[in-house]
Design an enzyme around this catalytic site. Structure first.
Site, PDB file in Angstrom:
ATOM      1  N   ARG A   1     -39.488  13.940  61.263  1.00  0.00           N
ATOM      2  CA  ARG A   1     -37.702  15.251  61.331  1.00  0.00           C
ATOM      3  C   ARG A   1     -37.228  15.227  60.036  1.00  0.00           C
ATOM      4  NH1 ARG A   1     -31.863  14.552  63.058  1.00  0.00           N
ATOM      5  NH2 ARG A   1     -31.200  17.276  62.363  1.00  0.00           N
TER       6      ARG A   1
ATOM      7  N   HIS B   1     -29.421  21.033  56.955  1.00  0.00           N
ATOM      8  CA  HIS B   1     -28.821  19.892  56.500  1.00  0.00           C
ATOM      9  C   HIS B   1     -27.720  19.608  55.846  1.00  0.00           C
ATOM     10  CE1 HIS B   1     -29.327  15.132  59.283  1.00  0.00           C
ATOM     11  NE2 HIS B   1     -28.129  15.413  58.229  1.00  0.00           N
TER      12      HIS B   1
ATOM     13  N   GLU C   1     -26.296  19.373  63.717  1.00  0.00           N
ATOM     14  CA  GLU C   1     -24.974  19.214  63.800  1.00  0.00           C
ATOM     15  C   GLU C   1     -23.501  20.172  63.158  1.00  0.00           C
ATOM     16  OE1 GLU C   1     -23.546  15.175  62.096  1.00  0.00           O
ATOM     17  OE2 GLU C   1     -25.392  14.247  63.584  1.00  0.00           O
TER      18      GLU C   1
ATOM     19  N   ASN D   1     -27.732  13.905  68.809  1.00  0.00           N
ATOM     20  CA  ASN D   1     -27.913  13.298  67.802  1.00  0.00           C
ATOM     21  C   ASN D   1     -26.686  12.665  68.484  1.00  0.00           C
ATOM     22  OD1 ASN D   1     -29.332  14.008  65.608  1.00  0.00           O
ATOM     23  ND2 ASN D   1     -28.438  14.718  64.373  1.00  0.00           N
TER      24      ASN D   1
ATOM     25  N   TYR E   1     -24.236   8.303  68.478  1.00  0.00           N
ATOM     26  CA  TYR E   1     -24.532   6.837  67.932  1.00  0.00           C
ATOM     27  C   TYR E   1     -23.472   6.292  68.577  1.00  0.00           C
ATOM     28  CZ  TYR E   1     -26.763   8.897  64.069  1.00  0.00           C
ATOM     29  OH  TYR E   1     -27.693   9.532  62.930  1.00  0.00           O
TER      30      TYR E   1
ATOM     31  N   GLU F   1     -31.363  12.102  66.199  1.00  0.00           N
ATOM     32  CA  GLU F   1     -30.805   9.856  65.659  1.00  0.00           C
ATOM     33  C   GLU F   1     -30.660  10.015  66.773  1.00  0.00           C
ATOM     34  OE1 GLU F   1     -28.354  11.509  62.718  1.00  0.00           O
ATOM     35  OE2 GLU F   1     -28.999  13.892  62.091  1.00  0.00           O
TER      36      GLU F   1
END
Ligand code: GBH
Length: 464
Positions: free
Chosen positions: A82, A126, A171, A306, A308, A372
């Site tokens: 990606r 992005h 995002e 994504n 985290y 991600e």
């Protein structure tokens, strides 16, 4: 050749394994072949905005080294990659005629990937908005959404015959609320009303672009969100822990602002109540025009996740409202009782399982893709090896969580680690390293870290 895993963690047969990057974080070559200026060029060159004045001027020099980088991906067994397209390479001023030399770079990159049997996942945005558009209001200006759809069409015209997987935005929460809310990201503006306007226009851009991509024949379209399960401190280790009504309300509100704000319009054609209330209090709803929600609500195939860390909140006074969270005045953001990465972010793999199971239940008509997941750690470089046990265990924990979610019925199609390379970590510059491949920023030499060698084996065995 793929060998079945001998262990207990075996992924579905067609599970997609890969890695992700983004244009401004790795490419460098910011003045080459007609590339225009982006808001991140402006921001990173503004004193005081990025750690020690770092910029993306050179970054990993991927623009010149993409052939070697693709060879490295192949060596690591990656099946998918990606990357994002830099809008100002394609349209230096964000509108009008395309710059063929800029598009040609992505054309070469796609061919190189396909030659190595690596499936490209293109992200159209992005965060590197053409500065010329920011000068006309950026994402607070409705017109930017229409310009984005034109740009998406131009990229599809060039790459659509070979690229099957398309993400519109990465995002949008971060673009809107860090870019126009707390100002930690480009363009560094700080007004709650602007951040909500930006958020709506980003959604409109997503809808218009999804429409355009679909009309041209795109196979898989996705929206990528920074999804995060929202919970109270007690729920970090015990999902069933009771929450007071006030705490539960804080959880619902932050959940709505973080993901409901994007997923509900995109997939259900409506804004959550909590979001409308916060918007009414911060500049009003006049930027939401009749028909917008229908435009935003285009059929898509996948949600890109994504992940985290979880977001931990409770009701509580005394914490000054973070400008990234308009509408959260009486919510306290709390630390999780968990070890942390070099970013200070808590490591909670179970949060990923919970998130995936819930999103798959809420939106059963779309698949999920981890676009991600990864972590920054302080790596130890010795004798040409890069030891990163923290990252390896982070990845193992989170892959285990993905596997667990799949066993609970979540429709997760693949996993892309963030990131292939150490790179320009936005406001943190090169100080934080997320790569599974180490980059020496003096020589630009790439060295796969221990975690990359482990990941290669996992891919080869489809588990462990
Ligand atoms: C991703 O965003 C990006 O897509 C990628 O480019 C980046 O390099 C990578 O992660 C690592 O950072 O509560 O205001 O403190 C990061 C997602 C969402 C993580 C917001 C930090 C804290 C926001 N970010 N979150 S705040």
């Amino acid at each position: 050749t793929t060998m079945a895993a001998r262990g207990t963690v075996v992924f579905p047969e067609n599970f997609i394994w890969g890695a992700a990057t983004a244009s401004y974080q790795i490419e460098g070559a910011v003045k080459e072949e007609g590339r225009g200026q982006s808001i991140w060029d402006t921001f990173s060159h503004t004193p005081g905005k990025v750690f020690e004045g770092h910029t993306g001027d050179v970054a990993c020099d991927h623009y010149h080294r993409y052939r070697d980088d693709v060879a490295l991906m192949k060596e690591l067994n990656l099946g998918a990659y990606r990357f994002s397209v830099a809008w100002p390479r394609v349209q230096p001023d964000g509108q009008g005629a395309v710059n063929p030399a800029g598009l040609a770079f992505y054309d070469r990159l796609v061919d190189e990937l396909l030659e190595h049997e690596i499936d490209p996942y293109v992200t159209l945005y992005h965060w590197d908005l053409p500065q010329a558009l920011e000068d006309r209001g950026g994402w607070t200006d409705r017109d930017t959404a229409y310009r984005f759809a034109d740009y998406a069409r131009a990229v599809y015209d060039k790459l659509g015959d070979r690229v099957r997987n398309w993400a519109t935005l990465n995002e949008p929460w971060v673009s809107a609320f860090l870019g126009y809310g707390n100002g930690v990201h480009a363009p560094g503006r700080t007004a709650a009303s602007d951040s909500f306007r930006a958020s709506h226009h980003l959604l409109l851009a997503h809808g218009l672009a999804a429409q355009a991509l679909r009309a041209q024949g795109a196979e898989q379209i996705m929206l990528v969100v920074n999804a995060s399960p929202v919970m109270t401190p007690a729920q970090v280790h015990d999902p069933a822990a009771e929450a007071s009504e006030a705490d539960a309300e804080a959880v619902r509100r932050i959940d709505a602002l973080l993901q409901g704000q994007f997923l509900e319009p995109a997939l259900r054609g409506r804004y959550p109540e909590e979001v409308l209330r916060a918007r009414s209090a911060e500049g009003g709803l006049d930027h939401i025009l009749d028909g917008d929600l229908e435009t935003i609500n285009q059929p898509i195939d996948l949600i890109g996740i994504n992940y985290y860390n979880p977001t931990v909140v409770e009701a509580g006074p005394g914490i000054p409202a973070d400008a990234a969270w308009p509408g959260s005045q009486d919510v306290r953001f709390s630390p999780a009782d968990a070890p942390t990465t070099a970013m200070g972010w808590p490591i909670v793999p179970s949060g990923l399982s919970r998130l995936l199971v819930r999103l798959s239940q809420d939106y059963p008509e779309v698949g999920l893709m981890i676009t991600e997941n990864g972590a920054a750690f302080d790596d130890v470089v010795v004798d040409g090896r890069v030891h990163d046990p923290g990252r390896q265990s982070y990845l193992e924990g989170h892959l285990g969580a993905v596997h667990n979610a799949i066993q609970q019925g979540a429709d997760v199609r693949g996993y892309l680690v963030w990131s292939l390379l150490d790179n320009f970590e936005w406001a943190f510059g090169y100080d934080k390293r997320f790569g599974i491949v180490h980059v020496d920023y003096e020589s630009l030499v790439r060295t796969p870290k221990d975690s990359a060698l482990w990941y290669k084996q996992v891919i080869g065995a489809n588990g462990w």
